[in-house]
Design a protein around this motif. Structure first.
Motif, short mmCIF file in Angstrom:
data_model
loop_
_atom_site.label_atom_id
_atom_site.label_comp_id
_atom_site.label_asym_id
_atom_site.label_seq_id
_atom_site.Cartn_x
_atom_site.Cartn_y
_atom_site.Cartn_z
N TYR A 55 10.76 87.70 42.53
CA TYR A 55 10.06 86.49 42.95
C TYR A 55 10.08 85.45 41.82
N PHE A 56 10.14 84.20 42.20
CA PHE A 56 10.06 83.09 41.26
C PHE A 56 8.66 83.05 40.66
N SER A 57 8.58 82.75 39.34
CA SER A 57 7.28 82.69 38.68
C SER A 57 7.33 81.71 37.52
N SER A 58 6.20 81.61 36.82
CA SER A 58 6.10 80.68 35.69
C SER A 58 6.92 81.15 34.49
N LEU A 59 7.42 82.37 34.53
CA LEU A 59 8.18 82.92 33.40
C LEU A 59 9.65 82.52 33.43
N TYR A 60 10.10 81.86 34.49
CA TYR A 60 11.52 81.56 34.64
C TYR A 60 11.85 80.15 34.18
N GLU A 61 13.08 80.01 33.67
CA GLU A 61 13.57 78.70 33.27
C GLU A 61 13.94 77.90 34.53
N THR A 62 13.48 76.67 34.59
CA THR A 62 13.75 75.85 35.78
C THR A 62 14.40 74.52 35.39
N GLU A 63 15.24 74.06 36.29
CA GLU A 63 15.80 72.72 36.20
C GLU A 63 15.48 72.01 37.50
N GLN A 64 16.01 70.83 37.68
CA GLN A 64 15.65 70.06 38.86
C GLN A 64 16.09 70.72 40.16
N TYR A 65 17.27 71.34 40.14
CA TYR A 65 17.82 71.88 41.38
C TYR A 65 18.05 73.40 41.31
N SER A 66 17.71 74.03 40.21
CA SER A 66 17.99 75.46 40.08
C SER A 66 17.00 76.13 39.15
N TRP A 67 17.05 77.46 39.12
CA TRP A 67 16.22 78.24 38.21
C TRP A 67 16.96 79.50 37.81
N ARG A 68 16.66 79.99 36.62
CA ARG A 68 17.35 81.16 36.07
C ARG A 68 16.40 82.36 36.09
N CYS A 69 16.85 83.47 36.67
CA CYS A 69 16.04 84.68 36.78
C CYS A 69 15.88 85.32 35.40
N ALA A 70 14.65 85.65 35.03
CA ALA A 70 14.38 86.27 33.73
C ALA A 70 14.75 87.75 33.70
N LEU A 71 14.94 88.35 34.88
CA LEU A 71 15.25 89.77 34.94
C LEU A 71 16.74 90.06 34.88
N CYS A 72 17.53 89.31 35.65
CA CYS A 72 18.97 89.58 35.68
C CYS A 72 19.81 88.42 35.17
N ASP A 73 19.16 87.31 34.79
CA ASP A 73 19.83 86.14 34.20
C ASP A 73 20.71 85.39 35.19
N SER A 74 20.51 85.61 36.49
CA SER A 74 21.29 84.89 37.50
C SER A 74 20.71 83.50 37.73
N VAL A 75 21.58 82.55 38.04
CA VAL A 75 21.15 81.19 38.34
C VAL A 75 21.04 81.03 39.86
N ASN A 76 19.89 80.54 40.33
CA ASN A 76 19.64 80.38 41.75
C ASN A 76 19.33 78.92 42.07
N SER A 77 19.74 78.48 43.24
CA SER A 77 19.50 77.10 43.66
C SER A 77 18.19 76.99 44.42
N PHE A 78 17.48 75.88 44.19
CA PHE A 78 16.28 75.58 44.97
C PHE A 78 16.69 75.01 46.33
N SER A 79 15.95 75.37 47.35
CA SER A 79 16.15 74.74 48.65
C SER A 79 15.52 73.34 48.61
N GLU A 80 15.80 72.53 49.63
CA GLU A 80 15.22 71.18 49.67
C GLU A 80 13.70 71.25 49.70
N ALA A 81 13.15 72.24 50.45
CA ALA A 81 11.70 72.39 50.50
C ALA A 81 11.13 72.78 49.14
#
Length: 373
Positions: A61-87
């Motif tokens: 789950y996404f949390s305050s521990l993860y690195e975030t950018e405007q359109y994406s966030w990086r998982c602190a557990l597996c280091d994968s980059v995920n995209s934010f949905s429009e919502a």
């Protein structure tokens, strides 16, 4: 969740921890009422807000521990980059209004759906027993007694499936007056897969039976389990590849097929599942077979004692298969009852990496399998 460390500071890396000479660890209490500082969790109701984003790779789950950018966030557990949905982009444009960004300790309140179609078992726990039939009568009697004891411990609402494997996979439909088994043969090729999907052989909702209605039928199906005949094993063993003799225990292909079988309906048919795999020896047929001849020979030329050497895995097949299990949200427990070398160094990844456990019993007489299960 409360996390308490054995020391006041965490080592920066394994080298620092090793050099300090101080045992380091953490006590984790899941579902704690307060965290280690005595702070109660932030309550986030998913009924009136958006569901939290989840990592596409490890489902964290996404949390305050993860690195975030405007359109994406990086998982602190597996280091994968995920995209934010429009919502999500709209939601996190005002982070001060998002409880999941103000605290790392959150309880999610998820309301159970009141309306459910007849074909859905959403949210029900699933247990699947996968039994090795290339075994002895004593092995199967032990497995039967263990599963019968486990059936008594399962609560109403659980879905149970019974599968077998040898040189073929057996799927049991126990929801009728007489247990019915459908078989899918395992190809002997080292990179082979089952010729048809298990869903085509038996629909998943026929395979997964509500425990409260079918306990007697499941017990009757367990009584029908018999070891693979010597004729069948001889036929399978004759299909050797590149000089390797195979005895008819296709565990690797069977697990791959079962995981894909369950994973296809993940999130629709069930929330998560657990597979209990019972092994009587090393897989020696089809994809995922293990060459146990290397035991004793690998270290002979080096003058090392093979019995004391920690053997590395000989194949990444089961490590890759664990990734399939995680994607399908299936946990695999392996119960090996054997006194022969089984190369657990290779098999262990399927259980450990999927969140399960690995059990080894030297014989059937002294086994604590029923209690452990």
């Amino acid at each position: 969740m409360a996390i308490r460390l054995t020391v006041s500071k965490c080592p920066a890396d394994p080298k620092v921890q090793e050099g300090s000479g101080i045992p380091w660890g953490a006590a984790v209490t899941a579902f704690a009422a307060h965290d280690e500082k005595g702070i109660a969790p932030v309550i986030l109701s998913l009924e009136k807000s958006h569901a939290l984003p989840r990592c596409d790779t490890c489902w964290a789950y996404f949390s305050s521990l993860y690195e975030t950018e405007q359109y994406s966030w990086r998982c602190a557990l597996c280091d994968s980059v995920n995209s934010f949905s429009e919502a999500d982009i709209v939601r996190y444009s005002s982070p001060q209004n998002c409880p999941e960004l103000s605290s790392s300790f959150i309880d999610l309140e998820i309301k159970e759906e009141k309306h459910r179609s007849e074909n859905e078992f959403q949210g029900q726990p699933v247990f699947v027993a996968a039994v090795d039939l290339s075994a002895s009568e004593e092995f199967l009697e032990l497995i039967k007694s263990a599963l019968l004891a486990a059936l008594e411990a399962l609560e109403p609402g659980v879905l149970f499936g019974l599968a077998t494997f040898s040189h073929k996979i057996g799927l049991y439909d126990v929801q009728g007056p007489v247990p019915v088994v459908k078989s899918v043969f395992i190809p002997p090729e080292l990179d082979g897969h089952v010729p048809i999907e298990l869903e085509d052989a038996m629909p998943l909702r026929s395979f997964l039976a509500p425990i409260e209605k079918n306990k007697e039928n499941i017990a009757a199906a367990l009584d029908t389990l018999k070891p693979t005949s010597s004729w069948e094993r001889t036929t399978a063993a004759s299909q050797g590849i590149e000089g390797v003799t195979m005895g008819g225990q296709g565990f690797g292909v069977a697990m791959d097929a079962v995981l894909n079988y369950l994973g296809a309906e993940q999130g629709v048919t069930f929330a998560l599942a657990r597979v209990f795999a019972f092994l009587s020896g090393p897989p020696d047929y089809g994809a995922g077979q293990l060459d146990t001849r290397r035991y004793g020979e690998q270290y002979a030329s080096k003058g090392e004692d093979a019995d004391k050497a920690l053997l590395p895995e000989q194949t990444s097949f089961y490590k890759d298969l664990a990734g399939v299990a995680v994607q399908a949200r299936v946990c695999v427990d392996i119960f090996a009852v054997t006194d022969e070398y089984t190369d657990l160094a290779s098999l262990k990844f399927l259980s450990i990496d999927s969140g399960g456990s690995l059990f080894l019993y030297a014989n059937t007489d002294d086994s604590t399998l029923p209690q452990d299960l």
